[in-house]
Write an enzyme that holds these catalytic residues in place. Structure first.
Site, PDB file in Angstrom:
ATOM      1  N   HIS A 130      63.508  15.465-126.002  1.00 35.64           N
ATOM      2  CA  HIS A 130      62.571  14.512-125.393  1.00 35.64           C
ATOM      3  C   HIS A 130      61.751  15.198-124.304  1.00 35.64           C
ATOM      4  O   HIS A 130      62.118  16.268-123.812  1.00 35.64           O
ATOM      5  CB  HIS A 130      63.330  13.364-124.717  1.00 35.64           C
ATOM      6  CG  HIS A 130      63.977  12.420-125.666  1.00 35.64           C
ATOM      7  ND1 HIS A 130      63.593  11.109-125.812  1.00 35.64           N
ATOM      8  CD2 HIS A 130      65.016  12.600-126.537  1.00 35.64           C
ATOM      9  CE1 HIS A 130      64.336  10.520-126.723  1.00 35.64           C
ATOM     10  NE2 HIS A 130      65.219  11.394-127.184  1.00 35.64           N
ATOM     11  N   GLU A 140      65.981  16.753-121.984  1.00 32.18           N
ATOM     12  CA  GLU A 140      64.694  16.424-121.364  1.00 32.18           C
ATOM     13  C   GLU A 140      64.038  17.742-120.965  1.00 32.18           C
ATOM     14  O   GLU A 140      64.593  18.522-120.193  1.00 32.18           O
ATOM     15  CB  GLU A 140      64.911  15.547-120.120  1.00 32.18           C
ATOM     16  CG  GLU A 140      65.462  14.170-120.425  1.00 32.18           C
ATOM     17  CD  GLU A 140      64.450  13.235-121.095  1.00 32.18           C
ATOM     18  OE1 GLU A 140      63.256  13.586-121.138  1.00 32.18           O
ATOM     19  OE2 GLU A 140      64.868  12.174-121.580  1.00 32.18           O
ATOM     20  N   HIS A 192      60.601   9.170-129.446  1.00 35.60           N
ATOM     21  CA  HIS A 192      59.477   8.579-128.716  1.00 35.60           C
ATOM     22  C   HIS A 192      58.216   9.317-129.159  1.00 35.60           C
ATOM     23  O   HIS A 192      58.111  10.541-128.990  1.00 35.60           O
ATOM     24  CB  HIS A 192      59.702   8.713-127.205  1.00 35.60           C
ATOM     25  CG  HIS A 192      60.888   7.917-126.746  1.00 35.60           C
ATOM     26  ND1 HIS A 192      61.881   8.439-125.959  1.00 35.60           N
ATOM     27  CD2 HIS A 192      61.231   6.624-127.003  1.00 35.60           C
ATOM     28  CE1 HIS A 192      62.790   7.491-125.735  1.00 35.60           C
ATOM     29  NE2 HIS A 192      62.421   6.391-126.365  1.00 35.60           N
ATOM     30  N   GLU A 214      56.076  12.066-127.151  1.00 36.67           N
ATOM     31  CA  GLU A 214      56.759  13.229-126.547  1.00 36.67           C
ATOM     32  C   GLU A 214      56.584  14.412-127.495  1.00 36.67           C
ATOM     33  O   GLU A 214      57.432  14.691-128.350  1.00 36.67           O
ATOM     34  CB  GLU A 214      58.222  12.865-126.284  1.00 36.67           C
ATOM     35  CG  GLU A 214      58.314  11.677-125.313  1.00 36.67           C
ATOM     36  CD  GLU A 214      59.735  11.191-125.060  1.00 36.67           C
ATOM     37  OE1 GLU A 214      60.696  11.791-125.588  1.00 36.67           O
ATOM     38  OE2 GLU A 214      59.882  10.195-124.324  1.00 36.67           O
TER      39      GLU A 214
HETATM   40  O1  LIG Z   1      60.978   9.267-118.667  1.00 33.49           O
HETATM   41  C1  LIG Z   1      61.627   8.275-118.953  1.00 33.49           C
HETATM   42  O2  LIG Z   1      61.695   7.265-118.212  1.00 33.49           O
HETATM   43  C2  LIG Z   1      62.412   8.234-120.248  1.00 33.49           C
HETATM   44  C3  LIG Z   1      62.557   9.568-120.923  1.00 33.49           C
HETATM   45  C4  LIG Z   1      63.421   9.360-122.138  1.00 33.49           C
HETATM   46  O3  LIG Z   1      62.906   8.986-123.175  1.00 33.49           O
HETATM   47  N1  LIG Z   1      64.724   9.508-121.963  1.00 33.49           N
HETATM   48  C5  LIG Z   1      65.680   9.114-122.940  1.00 33.49           C
HETATM   49  C6  LIG Z   1      67.059   9.381-122.443  1.00 33.49           C
HETATM   50  C7  LIG Z   1      68.093   9.010-123.490  1.00 33.49           C
HETATM   51  C8  LIG Z   1      69.518   9.011-122.959  1.00 33.49           C
HETATM   52  O4  LIG Z   1      69.824   8.205-122.074  1.00 33.49           O
HETATM   53  O5  LIG Z   1      70.331   9.796-123.494  1.00 33.49           O
HETATM   54  C9  LIG Z   1      65.503   7.613-123.186  1.00 33.49           C
HETATM   55  O6  LIG Z   1      65.215   6.891-122.234  1.00 33.49           O
HETATM   56  O7  LIG Z   1      65.669   7.210-124.329  1.00 33.49           O
HETATM   57 ZN   LIG Z   2      62.063  10.166-124.843  1.00 31.82          ZN
END
Ligand SMILES: O=C(O)CCC(=O)N[C@@H](CCC(=O)O)C(=O)O
Ligand SMILES: [Zn+2]
Length: 338
Positions: A151, A215, A59, A62
């Site tokens: 992330h 995260e 992303h 980030e």
């Molecule tokens: O803050 C958010 O809503 C999304 C943060 C983020 O990019 N999280 C990843 C998690 C990936 C996973 O589920 O392993 C995403 O949503 O891609």
């Molecule tokens: Zn992300």
């Protein structure tokens, strides 16, 4: 410092390096593999058999994780960090990084495990390219495979730093890896219970790596990440890279574990999420709470005791995850999750 240590600069400028391969003062080979992709190989005599994939910028907005990988690369290029592991550094979505946006047309982190074949455009091609780079990197038999995809989140969080651990039928989540994550500053881990289309789901399910989405705090622009404290993770990554990691205790005391109760999928433009815009990740929701509504009288009502919400986002495209409802689990769950 070697030009290839400046992978981020090259990527931000959209430039190709004049020399594709460079050697550091102590014989570490750095090889540019394409935009935002660099392989680091220690001298054979020092190689400890670990293949470590470090990715960030899947992303583009980030930036704290991108800055962290940039620091590690600088240290390797200047000889301050002496790798014993083979490493692949990847900046996931270069064009989105240049524009400071999460993505341009499609969220790259929803395009793995072949999903990129069903759509078109630059991000589909990039997901395909990232799969190819990861597959080639993890193709050497007999080596240990580890992937951290770094992330930061859209919103604040009651638990600042946490990991998401993918799922594959018949494969057990590793206590050792959980302990390592805890030592790296992660306070919670979400154990996935179904297969997925994220980058780590791909490297975990298809390439047999241990793989985690980390995260690390809230997403902010380059240079504004003082509040994202990655000190413990950075220290641990340096130890993993140099092969001098202290033994961590087997016990997982203090690490909070969660599993997915339900993924909230947005089906239509009528989707409504009944949460405050500034709600934090890991906020608790009472049983009986009407969380979301969608077409055809679809209602998402919280049923689970101890439920919490993460990644609520009503703005995702139809068909995608608009939030995850999670519940706490005990460590015994690990032994049962085969
Ligand atoms: O803050 C958010 O809503 C999304 C943060 C983020 O990019 N999280 C990843 C998690 C990936 C996973 O589920 O392993 C995403 O949503 O891609
Ligand atoms: Zn992300």
């Amino acid at each position: 410092m070697l030009a290839l240590g400046k992978l981020l600069e090259l990527t931000l400028a959209g430039r190709e390096p004049a020399e594709k391969t460079q050697l550091t003062v102590d014989g570490v080979r750095m090889r540019w593999l394409g935009e935002g992709a660099l392989e680091v190989r220690p001298p054979e005599a020092r190689d400890n058999g670990l293949d470590l994939l470090l990715s960030a910028g899947i992303h583009g907005n980030e930036t704290a994780p991108i800055e962290l990988l940039d620091r590690l690369l600088h240290d390797i290029a200047s000889g301050d960090l002496k790798p014993r592991a083979r490493i692949l550094f990847l900046f996931g979505n270069p064009e989105a990084i240049r524009r400071g946006e999460r993505y341009l047309e499609l969220d790259v982190n929803r395009l793995f495990n072949g999903r990129h074949d069903q759509v078109s455009g630059a991000e589909a091609l990039r997901a395909c390219e990232l799969e190819r780079l990861a597959a080639t990197f993890f193709s050497i038999p007999g080596r240990t495979r580890l992937h951290y995809d770094l992330h930061t989140a859209i919103r604040g969080s009651k638990i600042e730093q946490f990991a998401l651990y993918p799922y594959k039928e018949g494969r057990q989540h590793s206590r050792r890896e959980l302990a390592r994550l805890h030592a790296a500053g992660m306070d919670a881990v979400l154990l996935q219970s179904k297969v997925s289309v994220t980058f780590t789901a791909y490297t975990y399910e298809t390439l047999d790596a241990e793989a985690f989405t980390l995260e690390l705090g809230k997403a902010r622009p380059f240079g504004q990440n003082a509040q994202v404290n990655v000190e413990r993770l950075e220290t641990r990554l340096k130890q993993i890279i140099e092969g001098n990691e202290p033994e961590q205790p087997e016990a997982l005391d203090g690490l909070q574990l969660f599993s997915v109760a339900r993924e909230i999928i947005k089906h239509s433009d009528s989707f409504q999420l009944h949460l405050a815009a500034d709600i934090e990740n890991f906020s608790e929701l009472e049983p009986g709470y009407l969380l979301a509504e969608d077409i055809a009288d679809t209602r998402w009502i919280v049923e689970e005791e101890g439920a919490r919400i993460i990644f609520p986002n009503p703005k995702v495209k139809n068909g995608l995850r608009a939030g995850i409802l999670i519940v706490p689990v005990t460590v015994e769950r690990l032994d049962a999750s085969t």
